[in-house]
Design a protein around this motif. Sequence first.
Motif, PDB file in Angstrom:
ATOM      1  N   LEU A 233      38.696  15.913  -4.744  1.00  0.00           N
ATOM      2  CA  LEU A 233      38.031  14.705  -5.235  1.00  0.00           C
ATOM      3  C   LEU A 233      38.950  13.913  -6.159  1.00  0.00           C
ATOM      4  O   LEU A 233      39.076  12.695  -6.047  1.00  0.00           O
ATOM      5  CB  LEU A 233      36.740  15.082  -5.968  1.00  0.00           C
ATOM      6  CG  LEU A 233      35.919  13.918  -6.506  1.00  0.00           C
ATOM      7  CD1 LEU A 233      35.501  13.014  -5.361  1.00  0.00           C
ATOM      8  CD2 LEU A 233      34.705  14.421  -7.248  1.00  0.00           C
ATOM      9  N   ILE A 276      35.924   8.818   5.571  1.00  0.00           N
ATOM     10  CA  ILE A 276      34.798   9.223   4.723  1.00  0.00           C
ATOM     11  C   ILE A 276      34.063  10.387   5.370  1.00  0.00           C
ATOM     12  O   ILE A 276      33.682  11.354   4.707  1.00  0.00           O
ATOM     13  CB  ILE A 276      33.859   8.027   4.473  1.00  0.00           C
ATOM     14  CG1 ILE A 276      34.543   7.051   3.536  1.00  0.00           C
ATOM     15  CG2 ILE A 276      32.540   8.496   3.877  1.00  0.00           C
ATOM     16  CD1 ILE A 276      33.650   5.977   2.999  1.00  0.00           C
ATOM     17  N   PHE A 287      31.057  22.978  -0.448  1.00  0.00           N
ATOM     18  CA  PHE A 287      29.810  23.100  -1.186  1.00  0.00           C
ATOM     19  C   PHE A 287      28.987  24.282  -0.662  1.00  0.00           C
ATOM     20  O   PHE A 287      28.480  25.095  -1.428  1.00  0.00           O
ATOM     21  CB  PHE A 287      29.019  21.798  -1.057  1.00  0.00           C
ATOM     22  CG  PHE A 287      27.658  21.845  -1.675  1.00  0.00           C
ATOM     23  CD1 PHE A 287      27.516  21.925  -3.043  1.00  0.00           C
ATOM     24  CD2 PHE A 287      26.520  21.804  -0.880  1.00  0.00           C
ATOM     25  CE1 PHE A 287      26.253  21.975  -3.620  1.00  0.00           C
ATOM     26  CE2 PHE A 287      25.265  21.849  -1.450  1.00  0.00           C
ATOM     27  CZ  PHE A 287      25.132  21.936  -2.814  1.00  0.00           C
TER      28      PHE A 287
ATOM     29  N   THR B 153      24.075  16.275  -2.097  1.00  0.00           N
ATOM     30  CA  THR B 153      24.714  16.881  -3.254  1.00  0.00           C
ATOM     31  C   THR B 153      26.227  16.985  -3.156  1.00  0.00           C
ATOM     32  O   THR B 153      26.934  16.759  -4.120  1.00  0.00           O
ATOM     33  CB  THR B 153      24.138  18.295  -3.470  1.00  0.00           C
ATOM     34  OG1 THR B 153      22.743  18.173  -3.616  1.00  0.00           O
ATOM     35  CG2 THR B 153      24.730  18.941  -4.693  1.00  0.00           C
ATOM     36  N   ALA B 154      26.735  17.338  -1.992  1.00  0.00           N
ATOM     37  CA  ALA B 154      28.154  17.636  -1.898  1.00  0.00           C
ATOM     38  C   ALA B 154      29.013  16.387  -1.823  1.00  0.00           C
ATOM     39  O   ALA B 154      30.224  16.449  -1.960  1.00  0.00           O
ATOM     40  CB  ALA B 154      28.407  18.501  -0.671  1.00  0.00           C
ATOM     41  N   ILE B 155      28.402  15.235  -1.600  1.00  0.00           N
ATOM     42  CA  ILE B 155      29.184  14.029  -1.324  1.00  0.00           C
ATOM     43  C   ILE B 155      29.599  13.359  -2.629  1.00  0.00           C
ATOM     44  O   ILE B 155      28.784  13.166  -3.515  1.00  0.00           O
ATOM     45  CB  ILE B 155      28.336  13.061  -0.481  1.00  0.00           C
ATOM     46  CG1 ILE B 155      27.862  13.779   0.787  1.00  0.00           C
ATOM     47  CG2 ILE B 155      29.108  11.819  -0.148  1.00  0.00           C
ATOM     48  CD1 ILE B 155      26.805  13.017   1.527  1.00  0.00           C
ATOM     49  N   PRO B 156      30.865  13.008  -2.763  1.00  0.00           N
ATOM     50  CA  PRO B 156      31.294  12.287  -3.968  1.00  0.00           C
ATOM     51  C   PRO B 156      30.562  10.951  -4.088  1.00  0.00           C
ATOM     52  O   PRO B 156      30.252  10.317  -3.081  1.00  0.00           O
ATOM     53  CB  PRO B 156      32.785  12.049  -3.731  1.00  0.00           C
ATOM     54  CG  PRO B 156      33.181  13.087  -2.765  1.00  0.00           C
ATOM     55  CD  PRO B 156      31.995  13.342  -1.898  1.00  0.00           C
ATOM     56  N   PHE B 158      31.325   7.955  -4.899  1.00  0.00           N
ATOM     57  CA  PHE B 158      31.828   6.665  -4.422  1.00  0.00           C
ATOM     58  C   PHE B 158      31.750   6.557  -2.906  1.00  0.00           C
ATOM     59  O   PHE B 158      31.549   5.479  -2.368  1.00  0.00           O
ATOM     60  CB  PHE B 158      33.259   6.431  -4.926  1.00  0.00           C
ATOM     61  CG  PHE B 158      34.306   7.200  -4.191  1.00  0.00           C
ATOM     62  CD1 PHE B 158      34.970   6.631  -3.126  1.00  0.00           C
ATOM     63  CD2 PHE B 158      34.627   8.499  -4.565  1.00  0.00           C
ATOM     64  CE1 PHE B 158      35.947   7.337  -2.452  1.00  0.00           C
ATOM     65  CE2 PHE B 158      35.588   9.202  -3.904  1.00  0.00           C
ATOM     66  CZ  PHE B 158      36.256   8.631  -2.839  1.00  0.00           C
ATOM     67  N   MET B 159      31.864   7.690  -2.208  1.00  0.00           N
ATOM     68  CA  MET B 159      31.750   7.627  -0.745  1.00  0.00           C
ATOM     69  C   MET B 159      30.339   7.242  -0.348  1.00  0.00           C
ATOM     70  O   MET B 159      30.113   6.438   0.556  1.00  0.00           O
ATOM     71  CB  MET B 159      32.053   8.993  -0.155  1.00  0.00           C
ATOM     72  CG  MET B 159      33.475   9.376  -0.322  1.00  0.00           C
ATOM     73  SD  MET B 159      33.773  10.786   0.699  1.00  0.00           S
ATOM     74  CE  MET B 159      35.208  11.384  -0.105  1.00  0.00           C
ATOM     75  N   PHE B 160      29.403   7.833  -1.068  1.00  0.00           N
ATOM     76  CA  PHE B 160      28.022   7.479  -0.816  1.00  0.00           C
ATOM     77  C   PHE B 160      27.817   6.010  -1.134  1.00  0.00           C
ATOM     78  O   PHE B 160      27.107   5.298  -0.425  1.00  0.00           O
ATOM     79  CB  PHE B 160      27.134   8.370  -1.693  1.00  0.00           C
ATOM     80  CG  PHE B 160      25.716   8.405  -1.266  1.00  0.00           C
ATOM     81  CD1 PHE B 160      25.372   8.970  -0.044  1.00  0.00           C
ATOM     82  CD2 PHE B 160      24.721   7.878  -2.060  1.00  0.00           C
ATOM     83  CE1 PHE B 160      24.049   9.003   0.353  1.00  0.00           C
ATOM     84  CE2 PHE B 160      23.400   7.914  -1.663  1.00  0.00           C
ATOM     85  CZ  PHE B 160      23.066   8.469  -0.456  1.00  0.00           C
ATOM     86  N   MET B 163      28.922   3.830   1.731  1.00  0.00           N
ATOM     87  CA  MET B 163      27.924   3.828   2.802  1.00  0.00           C
ATOM     88  C   MET B 163      26.724   2.956   2.419  1.00  0.00           C
ATOM     89  O   MET B 163      26.199   2.216   3.250  1.00  0.00           O
ATOM     90  CB  MET B 163      27.424   5.250   3.055  1.00  0.00           C
ATOM     91  CG  MET B 163      28.527   6.260   3.171  1.00  0.00           C
ATOM     92  SD  MET B 163      28.953   6.570   4.862  1.00  0.00           S
ATOM     93  CE  MET B 163      27.820   7.863   5.189  1.00  0.00           C
ATOM     94  N   LEU B 218      20.511  22.727  -8.607  1.00  0.00           N
ATOM     95  CA  LEU B 218      20.933  24.083  -8.238  1.00  0.00           C
ATOM     96  C   LEU B 218      21.170  24.946  -9.472  1.00  0.00           C
ATOM     97  O   LEU B 218      20.769  26.105  -9.518  1.00  0.00           O
ATOM     98  CB  LEU B 218      22.206  24.021  -7.402  1.00  0.00           C
ATOM     99  CG  LEU B 218      21.959  23.653  -5.949  1.00  0.00           C
ATOM    100  CD1 LEU B 218      23.275  23.418  -5.238  1.00  0.00           C
ATOM    101  CD2 LEU B 218      21.176  24.765  -5.261  1.00  0.00           C
ATOM    102  N   GLY B 269      33.427  14.810 -16.076  1.00  0.00           N
ATOM    103  CA  GLY B 269      33.449  14.674 -14.625  1.00  0.00           C
ATOM    104  C   GLY B 269      32.610  13.497 -14.172  1.00  0.00           C
ATOM    105  O   GLY B 269      32.985  12.742 -13.276  1.00  0.00           O
TER     106      GLY B 269
END
Lengths: 659, 338
Positions: A233, A276, A287, B153-156, B158-160, B163, B218, B269
């Motif tokens: 990341l 992406i 994950f 959850t796992a997606i950073p 900014f990528m989300f 989209m 989690l 973070g």
Amino acid sequence: MAVGQRTVDEETTPARGWGLNTWDSPWLNFKFLLGVAIVLLILLFGLVGPLFWDTDLAYTGAGPLNKPPVWAEGGLPEHPLGTESNGRDMLAQLILATPSSLKVGFLAAIIGMGVGMVLGSIAGYVGGWWDHVIRTISDSAITIPALVVLVVIASYVQMTDTTAMALILALFAWPGPTRLVRSQVLTLRERSYVRMAHLSGASALEIMFVEMLPNMLPWLAASLTGGISAAILGATGLEVLGLGPTRVPSLGLIINQATTNAALVRGLVWWWLPPIIILMVIFVGFFLMTIGLDEIANPRIRQFSSSRRERTAAGELPAVGLVDDGAGGEEDAALKVNDLHVHYFTPRGEVIAANGVNFKLRKGEILGLVGESGCGKTTVAMAILQVVQPPGRIVQGEVRIEDRDLVSLSGKALRQVRWRDLALVPQGAMNSLNPVTPIREQIADAILAHESIGRVELEQRILGLLNDVGLPERVISMFPHELSGGMKQRVCIAMSIALNPQVIIADEPTSALDVVVQRVVAQTLLEVKERLGVSMVMIGHDMGLQAQLVDRIAVMYAGNLVEVAPVESAFAEPLHPYTQLLIESIPSIKERKPLNVTEGLTHDLRDPPPGCIFQFRCKHVEQICRERRPALVERDKDHLAACWLYEPDRHSLIELEEA
Amino acid sequence: MRGLTKEYVLQRFLMYLLTIWMGTTLIFVIPRLAPGDPVSEMVGRLSLDAGYIENADKLIASWKARFGLDAPIHIQYLRYWGNVFRLNFGYSLSHFPTEAWSMVSKALPWSLGLLTVATVLSFSIGVTIGSLMGWRRTPRLLQMFLPSTLTFTAIPYFMFGIMLIYLVAFELDWLPATGAYSRRVDPGWNLPFIKNVLSHAILPVVSIVLTSMGGWALGMRGLMISVNNEDYFLLAQVKGLSPARIFFRYGVRNAILPALTALALGLGGLISGSILVEFIFAYPGTGYTLYQSIISQDYTVTQAIANLIIMVTATSVFLLDLLYPFIDPRITYKRNMR
Ligand code: SF4
């Protein structure tokens, strides 16, 4: 610890070796394996790709501009995933970019993990000043927003290759593992097997690698996978901002070029979306690995999810299929336990923790329930209180107070009976008080759940209760951690009598206290009982203590009651061979010790033998003992035993059967 | 006896200073460890561009004086610290004669607003979801539905965000894609402006919240499961308390303490992630300004903003630390808690 349900006990089962090659290994966790598979697949794409596709197309820019993928209108077969505004082939770019992103992540995280392991072990093992310094630094470093520093660094230092980037990322990858290793070392060094190794003269390095490392492996692995995705990341972040290496294609760089060329507005979906998607799949893979490893490392989480499943499978309500034993005449019973069966549905089979337990608690008496640890006495206590924890369940039986069978109650009806009629003095009171609320609130909680009274009255009542157990008034506003063990235990006693219940279950109320305090607590308990006329079941493994406190004693072995008798006759002439063994083993009444007479159980609780459960250890065992289970019957005045020795007709019983 | 003790505050304050010191020193040292002389390189690059800037000579002179290229490194370091301490970062190079500090302070409210809202939302939603997931009494139906909230959850972030921009802003045209407010509205405390600001904030906030709440959930689930096994939890049941009371006073109340520690540790973070979100959404906060300053080689603004973000983060962590003893009465006793 009143919780006898901890069937998976980390304390007693140290991992030896790496535990990867057995079929019921926890490493065969679905999420973890799926994550591994996903990451391997992505890696394969990057590694095998160059064999099948000309990766030079990623650089040349000789292709046509802005061509969509082959399946869209206008797509060209020689550029299956299309091209971008510089005519570069998307497929070739992706093939080159994928492994480089992974490489940065792995490299940075592994360096961070290595540093973390060294620093963490020093902090945890050496302790003292070193620990203080390392902990302070790593705790501070972890809160620095890494990307800010990275961005500034990257704006000066032209990062030409991925290795340089990985090194810089590693600057932020060590505090997490350091914290983890430190806390793991601190926990593990208290474990008995590590202490043993230490006493036997193993060196610190040996202990670290042989005893500790296998046990913290799942934690370390989870931290590593988490670290890898954090590093990817970070790297991607720099690349997206255009601050990463610009000569080598990377997934972040593709996104950067796409966004700065307004690919979003221009509808060039095939430019910005594929990198992406690949990144997302990578992140999802890591994950899944991380949460899978969390479950591997933390048996409670595993147990929690599996117990929910089993509860659903086994159905929730116990089958109460018992005939009334016509004991209506015995009006003096405060509590009746009829044919109680409790089973634990563990992944390795059904453990029978209580097998048809029957007894009556008379009004105003103290009944001692004794047995070695693991005999099921705590399970019986929990079953009476209706708090058997999954995967355990009452499969059959009744627990009666007056006319109500508690097993068949639930929800509000059960809550009303609780504490009002049936209270608990928990074991040792070590952890039975809520650590974050003052004593006042914890006692008030119990009262207010059943009565509505004003604040002043409530306060008076709580002070009165504390006074009853000999505690000073200031305890009311103290927190559990400010009290000694004995004081906590007395708070628990005060709480148990708050509503003047009919029955109190006292679960080893004096264990984990030193001898003097034990005496005070036992005395308090007796006084309270005398004054309130409450009936009490006292669970314990200390025969000597029981002899002094209880009126009748019930001896339990492997989930079965084997003898129930008034305390005098139980000690003067014990009938059951197991009781005899217990009494013989008391060194003297003064010098009390926990029961530890035997090698423990001799049979598997999942599969009790037919016949007497004590047969493998009994000196008097006969033919019938192996075939038929003896019932708990009255052999003397008020003296019950479950043993064939006292059945004069036992030989004819067998012959009858054989005929 | 309870609450803040002098010792605790002092210890936390030292860690606060240490964090700032480490962050700012890294920024100072690393570029100087790199091959070549970054400062002279910067000035060199600047003098190439100097033709475009008025007062160029003055600027370079002041630059050289400020960074004392000829001074030994420890003198440079002391001067650097003096500047950090006085929040004196000099003039912006690309927007001369605006002061770097004023540019930074213009950006700060946007970031603080965005991040505060996003963090509070994602933490509270995540903690709620996690608590329910880790509680045995949660209704079966809810228990089955909850894991689906962890999808992203796992997606950073900014990528989300990318989209979301594509789907919600461009394809569906429901919400504005970039910026903090439209040019056509007048900034000020009026309703249209506030509405406009809010509509611009939705997508960035959503992209942070949806992707980060799962992490809290989690963590909280695991903590809640541990609390489920505690003796006091069992005793609460035996006391006949209502499920809601047990859940909140005995369950969540205890499980949330380590979660708050995790929040303090995770702020860095979170802020890192938001830089990218601001970049993607061209949101005029500190992250975006940082990016722009680097693109335009505005060295002073970069310094100012990076130092500021480090300080703001450390301050928030420090404040959380000070709050902690009021929620956990044990903290001043257990020195090894964190
Ligand atoms: S029934 Fe038989 S085996 Fe069991 S205790 Fe009595 S004599 Fe021993």
